[in-house]
Write a protein that holds these residues in place. Structure first.
Motif, PDB file in Angstrom:
ATOM      1  N   VAL A  14      -7.777  19.891 -59.754  1.00 35.63           N
ATOM      2  CA  VAL A  14      -7.983  18.772 -58.823  1.00 35.63           C
ATOM      3  C   VAL A  14      -9.362  18.834 -58.163  1.00 35.63           C
ATOM      4  N   LEU A  15      -9.747  20.026 -57.743  1.00 35.86           N
ATOM      5  CA  LEU A  15     -10.978  20.147 -56.961  1.00 35.86           C
ATOM      6  C   LEU A  15     -12.162  20.644 -57.789  1.00 35.86           C
ATOM      7  N   GLY A  16     -11.888  21.011 -59.037  1.00 36.88           N
ATOM      8  CA  GLY A  16     -12.971  21.467 -59.912  1.00 36.88           C
ATOM      9  C   GLY A  16     -13.492  22.847 -59.577  1.00 36.88           C
ATOM     10  N   PHE A  17     -12.702  23.630 -58.854  1.00 34.76           N
ATOM     11  CA  PHE A  17     -13.143  24.984 -58.503  1.00 34.76           C
ATOM     12  C   PHE A  17     -13.197  25.859 -59.755  1.00 34.76           C
ATOM     13  N   ASP A  18     -14.124  26.827 -59.730  1.00 38.79           N
ATOM     14  CA  ASP A  18     -14.046  27.845 -60.778  1.00 38.79           C
ATOM     15  C   ASP A  18     -12.931  28.829 -60.402  1.00 38.79           C
ATOM     16  N   GLU A  19     -12.624  29.696 -61.318  1.00 38.42           N
ATOM     17  CA  GLU A  19     -11.471  30.587 -61.114  1.00 38.42           C
ATOM     18  C   GLU A  19     -11.585  31.439 -59.833  1.00 38.42           C
ATOM     19  N   PRO A  20     -12.742  32.110 -59.589  1.00 37.18           N
ATOM     20  CA  PRO A  20     -12.821  32.928 -58.364  1.00 37.18           C
ATOM     21  C   PRO A  20     -12.674  32.105 -57.081  1.00 37.18           C
ATOM     22  N   THR A  21     -13.260  30.905 -57.061  1.00 36.48           N
ATOM     23  CA  THR A  21     -13.154  30.066 -55.860  1.00 36.48           C
ATOM     24  C   THR A  21     -11.711  29.607 -55.659  1.00 36.48           C
ATOM     25  N   ALA A  22     -11.094  29.191 -56.752  1.00 38.20           N
ATOM     26  CA  ALA A  22      -9.697  28.759 -56.660  1.00 38.20           C
ATOM     27  C   ALA A  22      -8.815  29.897 -56.157  1.00 38.20           C
ATOM     28  N   ARG A  23      -9.069  31.077 -56.665  1.00 41.81           N
ATOM     29  CA  ARG A  23      -8.267  32.243 -56.268  1.00 41.81           C
ATOM     30  C   ARG A  23      -8.506  32.591 -54.795  1.00 41.81           C
ATOM     31  N   LYS A  24      -9.749  32.476 -54.363  1.00 35.53           N
ATOM     32  CA  LYS A  24     -10.083  32.767 -52.956  1.00 35.53           C
ATOM     33  C   LYS A  24      -9.326  31.823 -52.015  1.00 35.53           C
ATOM     34  N   HIS A  25      -9.324  30.546 -52.349  1.00 33.82           N
ATOM     35  CA  HIS A  25      -8.612  29.576 -51.500  1.00 33.82           C
ATOM     36  C   HIS A  25      -7.100  29.779 -51.575  1.00 33.82           C
ATOM     37  N   VAL A  37      -4.866  22.644 -47.204  1.00 37.25           N
ATOM     38  CA  VAL A  37      -3.633  22.966 -47.931  1.00 37.25           C
ATOM     39  C   VAL A  37      -2.872  24.016 -47.131  1.00 37.25           C
ATOM     40  N   LEU A  38      -1.599  23.711 -46.894  1.00 39.76           N
ATOM     41  CA  LEU A  38      -0.737  24.618 -46.122  1.00 39.76           C
ATOM     42  C   LEU A  38       0.102  25.478 -47.061  1.00 39.76           C
ATOM     43  N   ASN A  39       0.461  26.634 -46.579  1.00 42.90           N
ATOM     44  CA  ASN A  39       1.244  27.561 -47.406  1.00 42.90           C
ATOM     45  C   ASN A  39       2.679  27.058 -47.590  1.00 42.90           C
ATOM     46  N   ASP A  40       3.217  27.332 -48.750  1.00 45.93           N
ATOM     47  CA  ASP A  40       4.653  27.198 -48.928  1.00 45.93           C
ATOM     48  C   ASP A  40       5.108  28.412 -49.716  1.00 45.93           C
ATOM     49  N   PRO A  41       6.361  28.825 -49.524  1.00 44.88           N
ATOM     50  CA  PRO A  41       6.791  30.058 -50.176  1.00 44.88           C
ATOM     51  C   PRO A  41       7.247  29.841 -51.617  1.00 44.88           C
ATOM     52  N   VAL A  42       7.146  28.620 -52.101  1.00 48.11           N
ATOM     53  CA  VAL A  42       7.754  28.263 -53.387  1.00 48.11           C
ATOM     54  C   VAL A  42       6.749  28.257 -54.530  1.00 48.11           C
ATOM     55  N   ASN A  43       5.660  27.549 -54.355  1.00 50.14           N
ATOM     56  CA  ASN A  43       4.738  27.392 -55.477  1.00 50.14           C
ATOM     57  C   ASN A  43       4.081  28.715 -55.861  1.00 50.14           C
ATOM     58  N   LEU A  44       4.033  28.949 -57.155  1.00 53.98           N
ATOM     59  CA  LEU A  44       3.472  30.194 -57.678  1.00 53.98           C
ATOM     60  C   LEU A  44       1.973  30.260 -57.403  1.00 53.98           C
ATOM     61  N   MET A  45       1.489  31.502 -57.244  1.00 57.32           N
ATOM     62  CA  MET A  45       0.048  31.670 -57.032  1.00 57.32           C
ATOM     63  C   MET A  45      -0.734  31.110 -58.218  1.00 57.32           C
ATOM     64  N   SER A  46      -0.252  31.370 -59.417  1.00 57.47           N
ATOM     65  CA  SER A  46      -0.952  30.883 -60.613  1.00 57.47           C
ATOM     66  C   SER A  46      -0.959  29.355 -60.650  1.00 57.47           C
ATOM     67  N   TYR A  47       0.100  28.765 -60.140  1.00 57.23           N
ATOM     68  CA  TYR A  47       0.184  27.298 -60.098  1.00 57.23           C
ATOM     69  C   TYR A  47      -0.840  26.744 -59.108  1.00 57.23           C
ATOM     70  N   VAL A  48      -0.917  27.369 -57.941  1.00 57.60           N
ATOM     71  CA  VAL A  48      -1.862  26.886 -56.916  1.00 57.60           C
ATOM     72  C   VAL A  48      -3.303  27.026 -57.419  1.00 57.60           C
ATOM     73  N   VAL A  49      -3.583  28.126 -58.099  1.00 54.77           N
ATOM     74  CA  VAL A  49      -4.927  28.303 -58.676  1.00 54.77           C
ATOM     75  C   VAL A  49      -5.200  27.200 -59.698  1.00 54.77           C
ATOM     76  N   LEU A  50      -4.216  26.925 -60.543  1.00 52.17           N
ATOM     77  CA  LEU A  50      -4.367  25.856 -61.534  1.00 52.17           C
ATOM     78  C   LEU A  50      -4.671  24.522 -60.853  1.00 52.17           C
ATOM     79  N   VAL A  51      -3.928  24.214 -59.811  1.00 54.33           N
ATOM     80  CA  VAL A  51      -4.113  22.931 -59.115  1.00 54.33           C
ATOM     81  C   VAL A  51      -5.517  22.853 -58.516  1.00 54.33           C
ATOM     82  N   PHE A  52      -5.939  23.918 -57.868  1.00 53.81           N
ATOM     83  CA  PHE A  52      -7.272  23.904 -57.251  1.00 53.81           C
ATOM     84  C   PHE A  52      -8.365  23.715 -58.313  1.00 53.81           C
ATOM     85  N   ARG A  53      -8.182  24.356 -59.452  1.00 58.38           N
ATOM     86  CA  ARG A  53      -9.179  24.215 -60.523  1.00 58.38           C
ATOM     87  C   ARG A  53      -9.190  22.793 -61.055  1.00 58.38           C
TER      88      ARG A  53
END
Lengths: 153, 104
Positions: free
Chosen positions: B50-61, B32-48
């Motif tokens: 789509v990929l089934g990450f727990d909150e700390p893992t999603a936040r780390k990525h 996943v590449l950075n973009d300046p638009v999507n919110l951090m909370s949104y990216v964490v939500l997507v990682f959780r």
């Protein structure tokens, strides 16, 4: 997820809706995210893109449908399990297009921090930036109210 | 070029036209590449989601994407990698596929 109803200020939001609608229309047949499909097998590339595009269009239609005649009568929009995820995604698509279309002169770090001096922006850019913030607020609101059932579904 | 033995003088067979295809073998990364638009909370939500990450893992990525410009969120067989990349793109994230042997 419990249904959330939000009463918005019509005088504030209504002027933004034209920009949001125009930007959504401007997406047309392009994807909001400028992705490269070079790593996708050439045989599937068209199908891959078409499917992404169809979903994007459906999401945006759901977002725009929030602002119907009832909204203009009451100022209320509602989010629930049936539309929350779709609207969060549609907001992302429109924000990406707003950035591409109107906000390219704003450096990434300024845009990410939201620390923009509105008075120095021309009217078109200022209105686009207000839309950009408004859609981010909608996203934040929904994300805060998503429960684990939606995350697991 | 293919050499065909005809029993007489060697002849050169015309090469069949080939379409460049992605080599599906081996391990693939979903990046996943950075973009300046999507919110951090949104990216964490997507990682959780789509990929089934727990909150700390999603936040780390998410932070890795934000700070380093990219994060490898999944590595595995091609078909599953395509599925994840496609789903992340449905969420309007810049997700690409890379063969595991590329160095970054």
């Amino acid at each position: 997820m419990k249904r959330i109803e939000v009463k918005l200020s019509l005088p504030v939001v209504a002027p933004l809706l034209d920009v949001i609608k125009n930007t959504a229309d401007n997406l047309g047949d392009r994807l909001a995210t400028p992705i490269t499909l070079d790593d996708v097998d050439a045989a599937f590339r068209g199908e891959w893109r078409e499917e992404l595009l169809a979903e994007q269009t459906a999401e945006i239609n759901t977002l725009l449908a929030l602002f119907d005649s009832e909204f203009f009568a009451t100022g209320v929009v509602g989010f629930d399990e049936s539309n929350a995820i779709v609207i969060v995604r549609a907001c992302s698509a429109v924000r990406l297009r707003l950035r591409e279309r109107y906000l390219t002169k704003l450096p990434d770090e300024i845009l990410e921090g939201g620390d923009v001096e509105l008075s120095v922006l021309d009217d078109e850019v200022r209105k686009a930036f207000m839309c950009y913030l408004f859609l981010a607020t909608v996203q934040e609101l929904i994300i805060q109210h998503l429960d684990s059932a939606i995350l697991d579904s | 070029m293919t050499i065909v033995d005809t029993g007489t003088a060697p002849q050169i067979a015309p090469r069949k036209e080939t379409v460049p295809a992605v080599q599906p073998e081996g391990l693939w990364r979903v990046v996943v590449l950075n973009d300046p638009v999507n919110l951090m909370s949104y990216v964490v939500l997507v990682f959780r989601k789509v990929l089934g990450f727990d909150e700390p893992t999603a936040r780390k990525h998410m932070l890795e994407v934000h700070e380093a410009g990219r994060s490898v969120v999944w590595t595995g067989l091609r078909e599953q990698a395509e599925h994840y990349a496609f789903t992340l793109q449905q969420w309007h994230l810049s997700a690409i596929l890379e063969p595991q042997d590329e160095t970054h």
